[in-house]
Scaffold this motif. Sequence first.
Motif, mmCIF file in Angstrom:
data_model
loop_
_atom_site.group_PDB
_atom_site.id
_atom_site.type_symbol
_atom_site.label_atom_id
_atom_site.label_comp_id
_atom_site.label_asym_id
_atom_site.label_seq_id
_atom_site.Cartn_x
_atom_site.Cartn_y
_atom_site.Cartn_z
ATOM 1 N N PHE A 136 -2.529 0.335 3.927
ATOM 2 C CA PHE A 136 -3.294 1.392 3.271
ATOM 3 C C PHE A 136 -2.334 2.219 2.416
ATOM 4 C CE2 PHE A 136 -4.996 5.694 3.373
ATOM 5 C CZ PHE A 136 -6.377 5.563 3.423
ATOM 6 N N LYS A 137 -2.612 2.365 1.122
ATOM 7 C CA LYS A 137 -1.727 3.179 0.280
ATOM 8 C C LYS A 137 -1.983 4.663 0.531
ATOM 9 C CE LYS A 137 0.273 3.531 -4.304
ATOM 10 N NZ LYS A 137 -0.064 4.836 -4.883
ATOM 11 N N MET A 138 -0.984 5.335 1.038
ATOM 12 C CA MET A 138 -1.102 6.761 1.352
ATOM 13 C C MET A 138 -0.919 7.648 0.132
ATOM 14 S SD MET A 138 1.049 7.126 4.861
ATOM 15 C CE MET A 138 1.245 8.856 4.469
ATOM 16 N N SER A 139 -0.003 7.255 -0.756
ATOM 17 C CA SER A 139 0.353 8.099 -1.896
ATOM 18 C C SER A 139 -0.558 7.808 -3.079
ATOM 19 C CB SER A 139 1.821 7.886 -2.265
ATOM 20 O OG SER A 139 2.110 6.505 -2.433
ATOM 21 N N GLU A 140 -0.499 8.693 -4.085
ATOM 22 C CA GLU A 140 -1.509 8.622 -5.136
ATOM 23 C C GLU A 140 -1.094 7.778 -6.328
ATOM 24 O OE1 GLU A 140 -2.107 12.210 -7.686
ATOM 25 O OE2 GLU A 140 -1.057 13.176 -6.017
ATOM 26 N N ASN A 141 -2.039 7.618 -7.221
ATOM 27 C CA ASN A 141 -1.950 6.641 -8.306
ATOM 28 C C ASN A 141 -0.796 6.898 -9.255
ATOM 29 O OD1 ASN A 141 -2.744 6.216 -11.331
ATOM 30 N ND2 ASN A 141 -3.900 4.644 -10.247
ATOM 31 N N ASN A 142 -0.627 8.130 -9.710
ATOM 32 C CA ASN A 142 0.241 8.355 -10.867
ATOM 33 C C ASN A 142 1.705 8.591 -10.515
ATOM 34 O OD1 ASN A 142 -0.363 10.822 -9.704
ATOM 35 N ND2 ASN A 142 -0.224 11.944 -11.625
#
Length: 372
Positions: A136-142
């Motif tokens: 699961f990706k915890m950190s954000e897109n940019n």
Amino acid sequence: PASSQPDPSQGIIELPPVGQIKRGPAPSPKSTEENMKTYAADETSVRFFGRTYQNGNIRMMTWTASGFDLIFTGTKLEISFFATKTSDAVNRPMIGVFLNSYNNPEDMVIVPVDKANDYITVLDGLENTMHYVKIFKMSENNTAPLGVIDIRTDGQLEGAPEALFDRRIEFIGDSITSGFGILAPRADSDFKTSEENGAMTYAALTARSLNAEYNVLSISGWSMYKSWATQGTAYLSIPPIYQYTDYTYSKELLWDFAAYQPHVVVVNLGTNDSAYLKDHPDEYDAFVKAGADFFRDIRQKNPGAAIIACYGMMGLEMTDYIKRAVEESGLDNIHYVGLRNLRTARAGHPSPEDHETNAKILTKEIQKIMNW
């Protein structure tokens, strides 16, 4: 839609025995060496969720809460990632690993993606039996892109699991929905991706309480109309990028809306517009129009979905304007839900307690709207 799913009040999903989870046929490894089998990270091996996409031999998973789950037999699991900023302690990608757990943040192990194009051991020393794993990706897109290349184990992958639930929710937002600062120790802490956690947000908790799969499209600083933050002359507005799979890194690939039709679309935007509009008071009507247009665009792309505009976790200034946008959209089955303003900030953003409180508010409203 009617559902025979479990009572949403139970919140934490208890997985069935792993061997009973429906899955596809076992994939064939691409190579075997030193007692480790290597598998391509494709749809025969894993089930992807969120707005992911293929880029050569890499499956990109850049959005908060995007990722994949798998079933394997063995004692060890390693994953090769494509990533940037791996040596940047502020911005490196972060993942969460759920072992034999579907969605309980207390069961999640946080793993920094601190090297790229090499294997990271995400699990080791397990019993040599069948396991369910969710990455699961915890950190954000940019902050930094992330993609998965290969998976290897000392055992074998057992086939991509099927989705456990039929309900689907899409969340559109900004730093709040991205979980900015949710793990920060203080109200004035600086930003770090290691202190974001997409599994602890109001969005994640709402989906968990409703036994729903969910997609997230959120970026810190972005807006419904115009943000206080800019990139060059761009005012960082979410509606124009909604049609794209991942506009931050691919400005050509359109999202296949037919492949993921949510039952509910939740829009939590307006906080960053507020900061801009304080200095541009003649543009409030333009904000209302932008909101109404966006709601109509969402309905056009998701014709069967209920639309919920929610607001209030970091200020209440835009409440009346968002309500106007809802009304002026002219749509049926669109709703406004007021949320509670933050009480205990972390890195200037809502704390875990604030997210929990607002998840309860939103869950209750979705239950009424959807008869869930």
